[in-house]
Design an enzyme around this catalytic site. Structure first.
Site, PDB file in Angstrom:
ATOM      1  N   ARG A   1      -3.918  10.312   4.422  1.00 30.11           N
ATOM      2  CA  ARG A   1      -2.825  11.092   4.465  1.00 30.11           C
ATOM      3  C   ARG A   1      -1.620  11.035   3.503  1.00 30.11           C
ATOM      4  O   ARG A   1      -1.209  12.077   3.371  1.00 30.11           O
ATOM      5  CB  ARG A   1      -2.153  10.718   5.898  1.00 30.11           C
ATOM      6  CG  ARG A   1      -1.237  11.714   6.485  1.00 30.11           C
ATOM      7  CD  ARG A   1      -0.554  11.412   7.874  1.00 30.11           C
ATOM      8  NE  ARG A   1       0.804  12.038   7.980  1.00 30.11           N
ATOM      9  CZ  ARG A   1       1.023  13.245   8.244  1.00 30.11           C
ATOM     10  NH1 ARG A   1      -0.010  13.798   9.022  1.00 30.11           N
ATOM     11  NH2 ARG A   1       2.291  13.868   8.395  1.00 30.11           N
TER      12      ARG A   1
ATOM     13  N   ASP B   1       4.679  -0.079  12.361  1.00 29.28           N
ATOM     14  CA  ASP B   1       3.450  -0.541  11.928  1.00 29.28           C
ATOM     15  C   ASP B   1       3.240  -2.089  12.300  1.00 29.28           C
ATOM     16  O   ASP B   1       2.099  -2.657  11.932  1.00 29.28           O
ATOM     17  CB  ASP B   1       3.198  -0.606  10.415  1.00 29.28           C
ATOM     18  CG  ASP B   1       3.072   0.857   9.534  1.00 29.28           C
ATOM     19  OD1 ASP B   1       2.819   1.680  10.709  1.00 29.28           O
ATOM     20  OD2 ASP B   1       3.269   1.079   8.537  1.00 29.28           O
TER      21      ASP B   1
ATOM     22  N   LYS C   1       0.878  -1.238   0.004  1.00 35.84           N
ATOM     23  CA  LYS C   1      -0.027  -0.017  -0.142  1.00 35.84           C
ATOM     24  C   LYS C   1       0.885   1.262  -0.073  1.00 35.84           C
ATOM     25  O   LYS C   1       0.691   2.213  -0.880  1.00 35.84           O
ATOM     26  CB  LYS C   1      -0.867  -0.027   1.260  1.00 35.84           C
ATOM     27  CG  LYS C   1      -1.563   1.180   1.511  1.00 35.84           C
ATOM     28  CD  LYS C   1      -2.460   1.329   2.833  1.00 35.84           C
ATOM     29  CE  LYS C   1      -1.821   1.772   3.905  1.00 35.84           C
ATOM     30  NZ  LYS C   1      -1.693   3.338   4.179  1.00 35.84           N
ATOM     31  N   ASN C   2       1.866   1.252   1.027  1.00 35.63           N
ATOM     32  CA  ASN C   2       2.596   2.493   1.051  1.00 35.63           C
ATOM     33  C   ASN C   2       3.444   2.787  -0.084  1.00 35.63           C
ATOM     34  O   ASN C   2       4.021   3.764  -0.195  1.00 35.63           O
ATOM     35  CB  ASN C   2       3.386   2.447   2.504  1.00 35.63           C
ATOM     36  CG  ASN C   2       2.531   2.465   3.676  1.00 35.63           C
ATOM     37  OD1 ASN C   2       1.311   3.020   3.493  1.00 35.63           O
ATOM     38  ND2 ASN C   2       2.986   2.443   4.790  1.00 35.63           N
TER      39      ASN C   2
ATOM     40  N   ASP D   1      -3.314  18.631  11.510  1.00 37.96           N
ATOM     41  CA  ASP D   1      -2.021  19.143  11.446  1.00 37.96           C
ATOM     42  C   ASP D   1      -1.677  20.697  11.172  1.00 37.96           C
ATOM     43  O   ASP D   1      -2.891  21.196  10.563  1.00 37.96           O
ATOM     44  CB  ASP D   1      -1.165  18.785  10.413  1.00 37.96           C
ATOM     45  CG  ASP D   1      -0.600  17.150  10.454  1.00 37.96           C
ATOM     46  OD1 ASP D   1      -1.097  16.107   9.659  1.00 37.96           O
ATOM     47  OD2 ASP D   1      -0.060  16.684  11.725  1.00 37.96           O
TER      48      ASP D   1
HETATM   49  C1  UD1 Z   1       4.694   6.445   6.922  1.00 37.73           C
HETATM   50  C2  UD1 Z   1       3.605   5.289   6.727  1.00 37.73           C
HETATM   51  C3  UD1 Z   1       3.308   4.706   7.925  1.00 37.73           C
HETATM   52  C4  UD1 Z   1       4.600   4.455   8.842  1.00 37.73           C
HETATM   53  C5  UD1 Z   1       5.518   5.493   8.919  1.00 37.73           C
HETATM   54  C6  UD1 Z   1       6.669   5.097   9.646  1.00 37.73           C
HETATM   55  C7  UD1 Z   1       2.690   5.729   4.836  1.00 37.73           C
HETATM   56  C8  UD1 Z   1       1.237   6.304   3.747  1.00 37.73           C
HETATM   57  N1  UD1 Z   1       2.613   5.648   5.596  1.00 37.73           N
HETATM   58  O1  UD1 Z   1       3.994   7.424   7.364  1.00 37.73           O
HETATM   59  O2  UD1 Z   1       2.259   3.654   7.790  1.00 37.73           O
HETATM   60  O3  UD1 Z   1       3.795   4.036  10.180  1.00 37.73           O
HETATM   61  O4  UD1 Z   1       5.695   5.911   7.774  1.00 37.73           O
HETATM   62  O5  UD1 Z   1       7.158   4.007   8.998  1.00 37.73           O
HETATM   63  O6  UD1 Z   1       3.555   5.545   4.168  1.00 37.73           O
HETATM   64  N2  UD1 Z   1       7.118  13.753  11.570  1.00 37.73           N
HETATM   65  C9  UD1 Z   1       7.440  15.213  11.868  1.00 37.73           C
HETATM   66  N3  UD1 Z   1       7.250  16.155  11.003  1.00 37.73           N
HETATM   67  C10 UD1 Z   1       7.535  16.076   9.462  1.00 37.73           C
HETATM   68  C11 UD1 Z   1       7.211  14.377   9.326  1.00 37.73           C
HETATM   69  C12 UD1 Z   1       7.100  13.477  10.301  1.00 37.73           C
HETATM   70  O7  UD1 Z   1       7.699  15.413  13.106  1.00 37.73           O
HETATM   71  O8  UD1 Z   1       7.595  16.793   8.692  1.00 37.73           O
HETATM   72  C13 UD1 Z   1       7.036  12.819  12.631  1.00 37.73           C
HETATM   73  C14 UD1 Z   1       5.715  12.262  12.645  1.00 37.73           C
HETATM   74  O9  UD1 Z   1       4.584  12.938  13.344  1.00 37.73           O
HETATM   75  C15 UD1 Z   1       6.106  10.933  13.249  1.00 37.73           C
HETATM   76  C16 UD1 Z   1       7.434  10.644  12.694  1.00 37.73           C
HETATM   77  O10 UD1 Z   1       7.914  11.916  12.383  1.00 37.73           O
HETATM   78  O11 UD1 Z   1       6.052  11.055  14.767  1.00 37.73           O
HETATM   79  C17 UD1 Z   1       7.443   9.544  11.613  1.00 37.73           C
HETATM   80  O12 UD1 Z   1       6.671   9.945  10.546  1.00 37.73           O
HETATM   81  P1  UD1 Z   1       6.988   9.721   9.197  1.00 37.73           P
HETATM   82  O13 UD1 Z   1       8.162   8.883   8.982  1.00 37.73           O
HETATM   83  O14 UD1 Z   1       6.969  11.034   8.244  1.00 37.73           O
HETATM   84  O15 UD1 Z   1       5.654   8.836   8.694  1.00 37.73           O
HETATM   85  P2  UD1 Z   1       4.841   8.919   7.502  1.00 37.73           P
HETATM   86  O16 UD1 Z   1       5.497   9.271   6.190  1.00 37.73           O
HETATM   87  O17 UD1 Z   1       3.533   9.813   7.845  1.00 37.73           O
END
Ligand code: UD1
Length: 420
Positions: A96, A309, A24-25, A120
């Site tokens: 998202r 996950d 999916k991701n 957000d």
């Molecule tokens: C993706 C996956 C999700 C998985 C996660 C971590 C998708 C659609 N989702 O989510 O299933 O659990 O990776 O492996 O691919 N953060 C910030 N600022 C930012 C970006 C992130 O503070 O600009 C924080 C987030 O709040 C979170 C952490 O960093 O606490 C990890 O987020 P991130 O790695 O970006 O996850 P996603 O890409 O949202």
């Protein structure tokens, strides 16, 4: 009970083989990245899940034509010379991953308006790395009326971007945007998830110049134009991991066809520590368990660490393991919400901040519970398999978002699972 529930009669012991489809991701991001190349792009091994339909609708609103062949698991995306630039709130709020059109749009069209996903705010946790990175690439980024508005009328310029945390989404958006920027971009502390390498390979087949995929430093030399390509989505490592945990929890024997053990080294090592026997097969691997698992301590971390996950599956396994375990969540703070549901099945768990202490019991006891997100929902279905009697997991649509045909696959492995 909602009409959208899983009904599980336990306990069950899973045995047989199951096939894993595209991630999916990866698939959702590959779709978004297609915006970079005008013409006919083809994606193969695309899972048949609702989020793919949502991303398709988003692409259609941006001017693309999308043909989804659900039998062949392929998706054809015709991208116009000039796509639109707005991703509306009604779609972004549902998923998202919509935020992944931000990088491609700003790079391709010079402007992007993408609704902020619920909860957000600009500059706060959640999207700040995406925004700071785009600013480093020369975009003007602001927040107005619930939208991120990014503009770069004269195009983006290569830059050095040091990510504070290896965010998956930020790495993807910035790597993608940099492909059409003028000059070289270096992203350090980049996320290393296999999904990112998958997207990078697709971009390379479009003509992008990216070095360092799979490492924490990505070097991208911008090109003027990208050409359409065909790409097969990587098998879903989280679904693969879910089946591996299911085999161990239920003292079963599952061959996971299409599963790539190399993407799951840390979780599979944990399962071996719990007592599992794991062997590779010509087209995947087999997980066998012939006794009650031993408790395993787990701490989630960015890849190659233990994936957040699969944290709910680790808690479920520990709920019926021999001994005590500590599970620490280091990536998403709110990810223990489902623990209260698991406690309804009798699990003994104490949560303190980002730690969960679990005291294993021989078996849980079936009850109605509610899925709160994709992975927690899947874990609760597995918890139903290690519970005596009937477990109902309500709001099963969460599970469908990540696990196409979950009930059918579980029945194929001998479980009594139906949709009600
Ligand atoms: C993706 C996956 C999700 C998985 C996660 C971590 C998708 C659609 N989702 O989510 O299933 O659990 O990776 O492996 O691919 N953060 C910030 N600022 C930012 C970006 C992130 O503070 O600009 C924080 C987030 O709040 C979170 C952490 O960093 O606490 C990890 O987020 P991130 O790695 O970006 O996850 P996603 O890409 O949202």
């Amino acid at each position: 009970m909602s009409e959208d529930s899983f009904r599980i009669v336990g306990p069950a012991r899973l045995h047989g083989s199951v096939e894993v489809r595209g991630a999916k991701n990866s698939a959702l991001k590959l779709m978004a990245v297609s915006l970079l190349a005008p013409g006919k792009n083809t994606l193969l091994n695309v899972p048949h899940i609702a989020d793919v339909e949502i991303m398709s609708e988003l692409l259609v609103r941006l001017g693309c034509t999308v043909e989804h062949d659900t039998t062949a698991h392929s998706l054809t995306i015709y991208v116009p010379e000039t796509p639109g630039h707005k991703a509306d709130y009604d779609l972004v709020r549902k998923m998202r991953a919509s935020i992944n059109v931000l990088g491609p749009l700003i790079a391709r069209v010079g402007e992007a308006e993408v609704a902020l996903p619920g909860g957000d705010a600009i500059g706060s946790r959640g999207l700040d790395f995406h925004i700071e990175g785009l600013r480093a690439l020369g975009a003007d980024v602001r927040s107005e009326h619930g939208y991120i508005i990014a503009t770069a009328p004269n195009g983006l310029k290569g830059a050095q971007i040091d990510l504070e945390f290896p965010s998956v989404g930020a790495t993807e958006n910035l790597m993608t945007a940099a492909c059409l920027a003028k000059g070289q971009t270096i992203i350090t502390n980049a996320a290393r998830e296999p999904d990112i390498a998958d997207i990078g390979q697709y971009l390379i087949s479009m003509g992008a110049k990216i070095v360092g995929l799979g490492s924490s430093t990505l070097i991208i030399d911008g090109v003027d134009r990208l050409n359409p390509a065909t790409h097969a989505t990587l098998p879903d490592r989280i679904v693969t991991g879910t089946w591996a945990f299911a085999a161990v929890m239920t003292q079963g024997d599952i061959t996971i066809v299409g599963g790539r053990p190399e993407d799951l080294e840390v979780p599979l090592d944990k399962l071996v520590a719990a007592g599992a026997i794991i062997t590779t097969t010509p087209d995947g691997f087999r997980v066998k368990m012939d006794r009650r698992p031993d408790a395993i301590d787990v701490a989630t971390l960015p890849y190659p660490g233990f994936p957040t996950d699969l944290q709910p599956m680790a808690i479920c396994l520990n709920a019926i393991a021999q001994g005590h375990a500590l599970v620490t969540e280091n990536v998403f703070e709110g990810r223990f919400m489902f623990v209260n549901e698991l406690k309804r099945l009798g699990a003994t768990i104490t949560v303190d901040g980002h730690h969960a202490a679990i005291n294993g019991l021989p078996v849980l006891s079936g009850a109605p519970v509610q899925a709160t997100d994709i992975r927690a929902g899947a874990a609760l279905v597995l918890a139903g398999l290690i519970s005596e009697g009937i477990t109902i997991v309500e709001d099963g649509y969460h599970v469908d978002r990540g696990y196409p045909d979950f009930a059918e696959d579980l029945r194929g492995l001998g479980a009594d699972v139906t949709r009600v």
